[in-house]
Enzyme design. Structure first.
Site, short mmCIF file in Angstrom:
data_model
loop_
_atom_site.label_atom_id
_atom_site.label_comp_id
_atom_site.label_asym_id
_atom_site.label_seq_id
_atom_site.Cartn_x
_atom_site.Cartn_y
_atom_site.Cartn_z
N HIS A 121 5.23 2.27 12.81
CA HIS A 121 6.26 2.97 13.34
C HIS A 121 6.31 3.56 14.63
O HIS A 121 6.94 3.57 15.44
CB HIS A 121 6.80 4.02 12.37
N HIS A 181 13.67 3.84 3.65
CA HIS A 181 13.50 4.14 5.06
C HIS A 181 11.77 4.07 5.13
O HIS A 181 11.20 4.88 4.45
CB HIS A 181 13.69 5.74 5.34
#
Length: 317
Positions: A106, A64
């Site tokens: 992100h 991730h």
């Protein structure tokens, strides 16, 4: 004297024979080890083949935002670390700048992860190049914000790539995917029903891997899954499992038999009914839940921990 001489000769012959046997055994062991290494050699082809095989026993590990505990999230170093440790797939986040540059980030803003401020969509690539990335606890590092092209170039022929937050800008992303010739490595996901994917994403369904995201606490989750299995048979489904008592978990084995793998995140408790990475760091048997429920793709914030666990069980080459 003769007997002593004969005894010495016999001793030397035996010693020589033992040496030869030992050498032969060492050669045989080395050749066996070499053959095993050849059998388990990881290539981009073997990673793709494993992704396309929903029924084998090898569990795919997805990192991730890269190896963000040891490098800034979404940095080239975070991706490089994953390649070196043998992670199967890296998840990265894509956003577009004011002047149309595709970069790894992100958040909507750059405040948390860089030395700058503002929304990605409101700043230019020239401005971003003046900034440094921060690490996981907010300290400035020497690392810079990478472009999608730089990331895909690094990943080419080495690791699978999940381009998150890219669905709405995938037309632009795909141009970079084509330019870097990484189509067969790219995975896109979306929490939308099949009819919308067919209408909005149809031209790319044969170009890259598409995975539906299904939240199992929604009442129509089985209907969504069955429609995909009948119409598309995706390479995998990503499932959000807020409670580990949800009945649909019992359907995972059947989904894999029908040709789609099962992806569940170990990131934090609402994804996996409480069987998360931080608990696993204290008690590695927490990961047993994923195996017991026929999950064969796990996205993690602790890739090395998960790799060590799976390799100990011969579930990851």
């Amino acid at each position: 004297m003769k007997l002593k001489r004969i005894g010495l000769i016999i001793f030397l012959c035996c010693a020589s024979a033992c040496k030869q046997e030992k050498k032969a055994a060492e050669v045989e062991f080395y050749e066996t080890e070499t053959k095993q290494e050849e059998i388990h050699e990881v290539t981009i082809g073997s990673l793709i083949a494993n992704l396309e095989d929903s029924t084998n026993d090898q569990v795919i590990v997805v990192a991730h935002r890269g190896d963000w505990r040891n490098a800034p999230e979404n940095s080239l170093q975070a991706i490089e670390n994953c390649i070196e440790m043998g992670v199967d797939m890296v998840e990265i986040d894509i956003r577009e700048t004011k002047d149309g540059k595709l970069v790894l980030m992100h958040d909507e803003t750059i405040d948390r992860t860089t030395t700058g401020t503002g929304k990605v969509s409101d700043v230019t690539w020239d401005y971003l190049q003046t900034l440094q990335l921060k690490d996981g606890i907010g300290h400035e590092t020497p690392h810079k914000i990478p472009t999608l092209k730089e990331a895909l170039t690094l990943c080419k022929d080495k690791i699978l790539v999940n381009l998150d937050k890219s669905y709405s800008i995938f037309d632009k992303c795909f141009k970079v995917v084509e330019e870097t010739k990484t189509q067969d490595q790219v995975v896109i996901k979306g929490a939308i029903p099949y009819h919308r994917v067919k209408a909005e994403f149809g031209p790319y369904l044969d170009q890259v891997f598409f995975m539906p995201i299904v939240r199992l606490n929604e009442p129509n989750s089985k209907e969504i899954i069955d429609k995909y299995l009948d119409s598309l048979k995706p390479v995998a489904f990503e499932f959000t499992v807020p409670q580990d008592t949800i009945d649909m978990i019992q359907y995972f084995d059947d989904i894999r038999i029908k040709g789609s793998s099962v992806w569940v995140n170990s990131l934090w408790p609402p994804h996996n009914g409480g069987h998360d990475d931080e608990k696993a760091a204290l008690d590695i048997s927490v990961y047993d839940w994923f195996l017991e429920n026929h999950i064969d793709i796990i996205q993690t914030d602790r890739p090395q921990l998960l790799l060590d666990y799976l390799r100990e069980k011969n579930l990851h080459h």
